[in-house]
Every structure is written in C-alpha cells, then in structure tokens.
Design a protein around this motif. Structure first.
Motif, mmCIF file in Angstrom:
data_model
loop_
_atom_site.group_PDB
_atom_site.id
_atom_site.type_symbol
_atom_site.label_atom_id
_atom_site.label_comp_id
_atom_site.label_asym_id
_atom_site.label_seq_id
_atom_site.Cartn_x
_atom_site.Cartn_y
_atom_site.Cartn_z
ATOM 1 N N THR A 76 0.832 -1.219 0.000
ATOM 2 C CA THR A 76 0.000 0.000 0.000
ATOM 3 C C THR A 76 0.860 1.260 0.000
ATOM 4 O O THR A 76 0.589 2.208 -0.754
ATOM 5 N N MET A 77 1.882 1.281 0.831
ATOM 6 C CA MET A 77 2.706 2.483 0.939
ATOM 7 C C MET A 77 3.504 2.748 -0.333
ATOM 8 O O MET A 77 3.791 3.909 -0.654
ATOM 9 N N SER A 78 3.889 1.710 -1.061
ATOM 10 C CA SER A 78 4.633 1.936 -2.302
ATOM 11 C C SER A 78 3.803 2.708 -3.321
ATOM 12 O O SER A 78 4.313 3.622 -3.981
ATOM 13 N N PHE A 79 2.528 2.382 -3.436
ATOM 14 C CA PHE A 79 1.664 3.115 -4.371
ATOM 15 C C PHE A 79 1.350 4.519 -3.853
ATOM 16 O O PHE A 79 1.390 5.494 -4.618
ATOM 17 N N LEU A 80 1.034 4.618 -2.559
ATOM 18 C CA LEU A 80 0.695 5.942 -2.018
ATOM 19 C C LEU A 80 1.881 6.904 -2.114
ATOM 20 O O LEU A 80 1.711 8.081 -2.482
ATOM 21 N N CYS A 81 3.071 6.410 -1.807
ATOM 22 C CA CYS A 81 4.247 7.292 -1.865
ATOM 23 C C CYS A 81 4.544 7.724 -3.296
ATOM 24 O O CYS A 81 4.907 8.891 -3.546
ATOM 25 N N SER A 82 4.411 6.787 -4.244
ATOM 26 C CA SER A 82 4.668 7.172 -5.643
ATOM 27 C C SER A 82 3.627 8.155 -6.147
ATOM 28 O O SER A 82 3.958 9.122 -6.855
ATOM 29 N N TRP A 83 2.352 7.977 -5.779
ATOM 30 C CA TRP A 83 1.320 8.928 -6.192
ATOM 31 C C TRP A 83 1.580 10.308 -5.576
ATOM 32 O O TRP A 83 1.434 11.343 -6.249
ATOM 33 N N PHE A 84 1.955 10.303 -4.290
ATOM 34 C CA PHE A 84 2.206 11.574 -3.621
ATOM 35 C C PHE A 84 3.438 12.271 -4.206
ATOM 36 O O PHE A 84 3.439 13.499 -4.415
ATOM 37 N N LEU A 85 4.503 11.506 -4.491
ATOM 38 C CA LEU A 85 5.726 12.096 -5.030
ATOM 39 C C LEU A 85 5.483 12.730 -6.401
ATOM 40 O O LEU A 85 5.857 13.890 -6.644
ATOM 41 N N PHE A 86 4.843 12.006 -7.279
ATOM 42 C CA PHE A 86 4.590 12.553 -8.618
ATOM 43 C C PHE A 86 3.499 13.622 -8.583
ATOM 44 O O PHE A 86 3.477 14.514 -9.435
ATOM 45 N N GLY A 87 2.579 13.521 -7.615
ATOM 46 C CA GLY A 87 1.609 14.612 -7.454
ATOM 47 C C GLY A 87 2.303 15.914 -7.091
ATOM 48 O O GLY A 87 1.942 16.990 -7.591
ATOM 49 N N VAL A 151 8.377 9.022 -17.258
ATOM 50 C CA VAL A 151 9.030 8.466 -16.071
ATOM 51 C C VAL A 151 8.011 7.845 -15.115
ATOM 52 O O VAL A 151 8.223 6.738 -14.574
ATOM 53 N N GLN A 152 6.892 8.508 -14.911
ATOM 54 C CA GLN A 152 5.899 7.975 -13.980
ATOM 55 C C GLN A 152 5.283 6.681 -14.494
ATOM 56 O O GLN A 152 5.004 5.755 -13.713
ATOM 57 N N ASN A 153 5.064 6.576 -15.792
ATOM 58 C CA ASN A 153 4.537 5.333 -16.345
ATOM 59 C C ASN A 153 5.506 4.183 -16.144
ATOM 60 O O ASN A 153 5.101 3.067 -15.784
ATOM 61 N N ILE A 154 6.800 4.433 -16.355
ATOM 62 C CA ILE A 154 7.804 3.374 -16.172
ATOM 63 C C ILE A 154 7.891 2.971 -14.703
ATOM 64 O O ILE A 154 7.933 1.781 -14.365
ATOM 65 N N VAL A 155 7.926 3.967 -13.806
ATOM 66 C CA VAL A 155 7.988 3.661 -12.374
ATOM 67 C C VAL A 155 6.754 2.884 -11.928
ATOM 68 O O VAL A 155 6.841 1.925 -11.136
ATOM 69 N N GLY A 156 5.586 3.260 -12.426
ATOM 70 C CA GLY A 156 4.359 2.541 -12.066
ATOM 71 C C GLY A 156 4.383 1.092 -12.520
ATOM 72 O O GLY A 156 3.945 0.193 -11.791
ATOM 73 N N LEU A 157 4.912 0.832 -13.733
ATOM 74 C CA LEU A 157 5.004 -0.542 -14.218
ATOM 75 C C LEU A 157 5.970 -1.366 -13.374
ATOM 76 O O LEU A 157 5.717 -2.546 -13.103
ATOM 77 N N VAL A 158 7.076 -0.757 -12.962
ATOM 78 C CA VAL A 158 8.047 -1.474 -12.124
ATOM 79 C C VAL A 158 7.436 -1.820 -10.774
ATOM 80 O O VAL A 158 7.592 -2.951 -10.272
ATOM 81 N N ILE A 159 6.734 -0.869 -10.171
ATOM 82 C CA ILE A 159 6.099 -1.136 -8.874
ATOM 83 C C ILE A 159 5.049 -2.229 -9.003
ATOM 84 O O ILE A 159 4.949 -3.133 -8.156
ATOM 85 N N ASN A 160 4.260 -2.177 -10.068
ATOM 86 C CA ASN A 160 3.246 -3.216 -10.281
ATOM 87 C C ASN A 160 3.889 -4.591 -10.444
ATOM 88 O O ASN A 160 3.412 -5.582 -9.873
ATOM 89 N N ALA A 161 4.959 -4.662 -11.220
ATOM 90 C CA ALA A 161 5.607 -5.953 -11.455
ATOM 91 C C ALA A 161 6.175 -6.533 -10.166
ATOM 92 O O ALA A 161 6.012 -7.731 -9.878
ATOM 93 N N ILE A 162 6.849 -5.696 -9.369
ATOM 94 C CA ILE A 162 7.477 -6.185 -8.142
ATOM 95 C C ILE A 162 6.437 -6.593 -7.113
ATOM 96 O O ILE A 162 6.486 -7.702 -6.552
ATOM 97 N N MET A 163 5.479 -5.737 -6.862
ATOM 98 C CA MET A 163 4.512 -6.013 -5.800
ATOM 99 C C MET A 163 3.543 -7.134 -6.170
ATOM 100 O O MET A 163 3.248 -8.001 -5.335
ATOM 101 N N LEU A 164 3.061 -7.147 -7.408
ATOM 102 C CA LEU A 164 2.159 -8.237 -7.813
ATOM 103 C C LEU A 164 2.913 -9.560 -7.869
ATOM 104 O O LEU A 164 2.365 -10.615 -7.505
ATOM 105 N N GLY A 165 4.170 -9.537 -8.317
ATOM 106 C CA GLY A 165 4.967 -10.765 -8.285
ATOM 107 C C GLY A 165 5.212 -11.249 -6.879
ATOM 108 O O GLY A 165 5.197 -12.455 -6.614
#
Length: 394
Positions: A76-87, A151-165
């Motif tokens: 949860t925190m990985s997504f929230l922090c990335s959304w907040f950082l890019f926001g 950059v945000q699209n690439i970072v989002g894909l990396v987070i999705n791959a790591i956390m879902l895996g």
C-alpha cells in the motif's frame, strides 16, 4: 475436493501427523531443544548479524519472506508514496508554468484543470493507474511534463511488477503444498526382510502428485572429533533401502520408508535402552516438484528417541475394494508389536543374527508350554480278579 475423496475424515486435514500411539516404557532423559520441529520449522535463531544491508541487495526475496501484514503495508505504501511524489512534481510543474494563476483564453497550460495540489494528486493517480477520467490531460506546451509522464509510467510498471509478483509468490509458496504431505508421528524399529530396520511412514493427501519425490534422512547429534573439537550439531546422512538404488519414490499411496541398521548406520551400536539415553534427532526431508505449479516443495519433520518405538511395525492402510485401492488414513500411524530383540544390531550380529534369535525365542516358548498328562484307562474289577487268579495258579 482437495483431499482424496471419501478416504479421510474432514478434520484430519488440520494436522500433518498421525494419531497418538503407546509411548515406550523406557524412562527418557531430559532433552535439549529440537533442531527441527515436528511441523518442519527449523529451531534456529540467527543473532548478531552485522551486515544487515545484504538483505536489501535481494529485495524481492526479502519481501516474499516478510509476514503478510508487513507485505500488505509495503504494498500500500509503495503506491501511495509514488502517487504523492509525482503529485508533488505535477504541482511544481504547474506552479512554475503559471497554471495555478488566473488564465486568459489564449493561455495553454502544461496540464489542464490543475488548480491545487489536490487536483495534481488526482492527476498523478490517473496517470499511473491509467484511469483517464477525461477532465485532466497533458498538453504539448511543456517538454518537462512529457518527460515526467514517461518516467511515472515506467515507475508505475516497475512497482506493479514487483509487488504483484511478490503477492503471487507468497500465495504460491512451496510450503503451502507441504501442509498436505504427512509423516507418521512415531518411527518404529523392527525386522523387515530379516533385517533390523528403522522405519517411518509418509503420505500425500492430495490427488495431484509430487513429481520426482525423494526422501533424505539425517541423524543430528553432538560429536567430538579426534582432535577434541566439539561439533554441537553434527549431521550424518543415513541411507534408505530402495530397490532402484536411489531415493526416488512414487508417492501415490502411503509408503513406509526403511533404513537398514547395518555397520554403516549411526544406530548400529544402539540398543533399545541406549537409544532412550542418547541425545540424537533423526531428521526426515521429503522434497519434489508440485505437479500443478512446477514449484519445488519440501516437507520436513524429526524424531527424538522417545518418538521411536522399538519392536513395532506399521499396520497396512491399503485395501482393494470394488476394483479400487482404498487408503484408510485412520490407520496411518497405527502400529503393532512384533518379536524384536532389545539388543543393538551389532550385538545381534555378533550373537548369530536373526536365526539365533528365532531359535532362542522358540526354545523359550517351547519350554514355557505345559504338557498335558494323559489319563490312563481304568481297569474293571473282573479283569483284576482274573489277573489275580492266573497269578495264583501259576
């Protein structure tokens, strides 16, 4: 149905061990801590690890090994922090370009409809999770905005791959499959094919098979080398009796795994009484490939001396009913007593082996049987008088 249909009770799935049986009669000494618990967990605590940074070099394995609560918090925190950082970055871009000020009709912003940090935060979520409500969108006015979008699209894909895996690997861990691989609660020592053997029983409750299943045994005990070095946990491999010469097994029904106690066995010089006074632990490891997932799984257990029954064997659990081999798991851990000498395998071999034991046992049994006294037939009075008369006349 997960278990083998109609062969085991439903509440049996809660345990990996068979039912209790009679305990040995020998008085056992106080034991040290187990090296491997009955459920397979290793009773080892790692302390004074100074290089903690090594765990961060393998982030994925570290995340998989964490508890579920910690994994979900990090997820949860990985997504929230990335959304907040890019926001925050989108808000700075809008602030630097003047998008937050009063705009004229011919003014072209970097991102449309961004009026505050809240709108920038919402736009960050829309970009990363590709929602696209349509109210906010990027324009070709700012090159920096285009770069941040990529950059945000690439970072989002990396987070999705790591956390879902990570979530997938935690749900498909091999130790979950090991919960349906069961061991008998007690091991037994008795004769099999005229040889003194150490035996356990293993089984698989699922219909899906374990491919390339193999069993290994080790004896863990405290030893001292010839140089005086004390080895607190000396692991000694012991061989299993397998006709094909390997440890591979075909685990479709419960199998009895046998170890012949010969000269190469660490149990060769132990009698029934010596075994209860020894501080040893027999570890059994069953490993193989799960048929449905292709993941290698491993199940473990251990046996202390007070969990080894001398002079007993396992009862049969397989019977043929209506052309089908049925397995009765209620008898999985049941044992029966068999004639077995309480001396060690070494003493048995030096005393003449199994044949001498059978002769002594038979002679003891023969001497303990009482003979019946045959009753002589009674002689009538007339026959006695005739015999007396003949004697007088002669």
């Amino acid at each position: 149905m997960l278990s083998r249909k109609g062969l085991i009770p439903d509440d049996y799935l809660l345990t990996r061990l068979a039912e209790d049986v009679l305990q040995p009669k020998f008085k056992t000494v106080q034991r040290k801590a187990r090296f491997v618990d009955k459920n397979g967990t290793c009773n080892v605590a790692h302390t004074n690890i100074r290089e903690q940074g090594r765990f961060l070099q393998d982030v994925f394995t570290t995340l998989v090994d964490l508890k579920w609560l910690h994994t979900l918090v990090i997820f949860t925190m990985s997504f929230l922090c990335s959304w907040f950082l890019f926001g925050m970055i989108w808000w700075l871009i809008a602030f630097a370009h003047g998008d937050l000020d009063q705009q004229t009709e011919d003014f072209v912003p970097c991102v449309t409809d961004i009026r505050s940090f809240s709108s920038a935060f919402l736009f960050s979520i829309e970009v990363q999770v590709t929602i696209g409500f349509g109210g906010r969108m990027i324009t070709e006015e700012c090159v920096s905005a285009i770069v941040i979008l990529i950059v945000q699209n690439i970072v989002g894909l990396v987070i999705n791959a790591i956390m879902l895996g990570c979530i997938f690997m935690k749900t498909a861990q091999a130790k979950r499959r090991a919960e349906t691989l069961i061991f008998s609660k007690h091991a037994v020592i008795g004769f099999r094919n005229d040889k003194l053997c150490f035996m356990i029983r293993i089984g698989d409750l699922r219909k899906s098979m374990i491919i390339s299943a193999a069993v290994r045994m080790q004896v863990v005990r405290k030893t001292t080398t010839n140089e005086g070095e004390v080895v607190p946990l000396d692991q000694i491999d012991i061989q299993m009796d397998n006709p094909i010469g390997t440890n591979g097994i075909f685990l479709v029904s419960p199998l009895i795994i046998c170890h012949i106690i010969d000269k190469n066995s660490p149990l060769y010089e132990m009698s029934a009484e010596d075994l209860q006074n020894e501080n040893i632990e027999v570890i059994v490891v069953l490993e193989g490939v799960v048929e449905t997932t292709g993941i290698t799984t491993q199940a473990r257990t251990s046996y202390l001396p007070d969990e080894i029954l001398w002079g007993q064997r396992f009862v049969s659990t397989v019977s043929e009913e209506d052309g089908v081999y049925a397995v009765d798991y209620s008898k999985f851990g049941n044992t029966v007593k068999v004639p077995t000498p309480v001396c060690s395998a070494k003493q048995l071999e030096e005393g003449g082996g199994l044949e001498m034991f059978r002769l002594q046992d038979f002679s003891h049994y023969k001497g303990s049987v009482r003979r019946r006294r045959t009753k002589q037939p009674s002689v009538s009075q007339e026959e006695k008088k005739q015999a007396t008369g003949q004697a007088i006349s002669s």
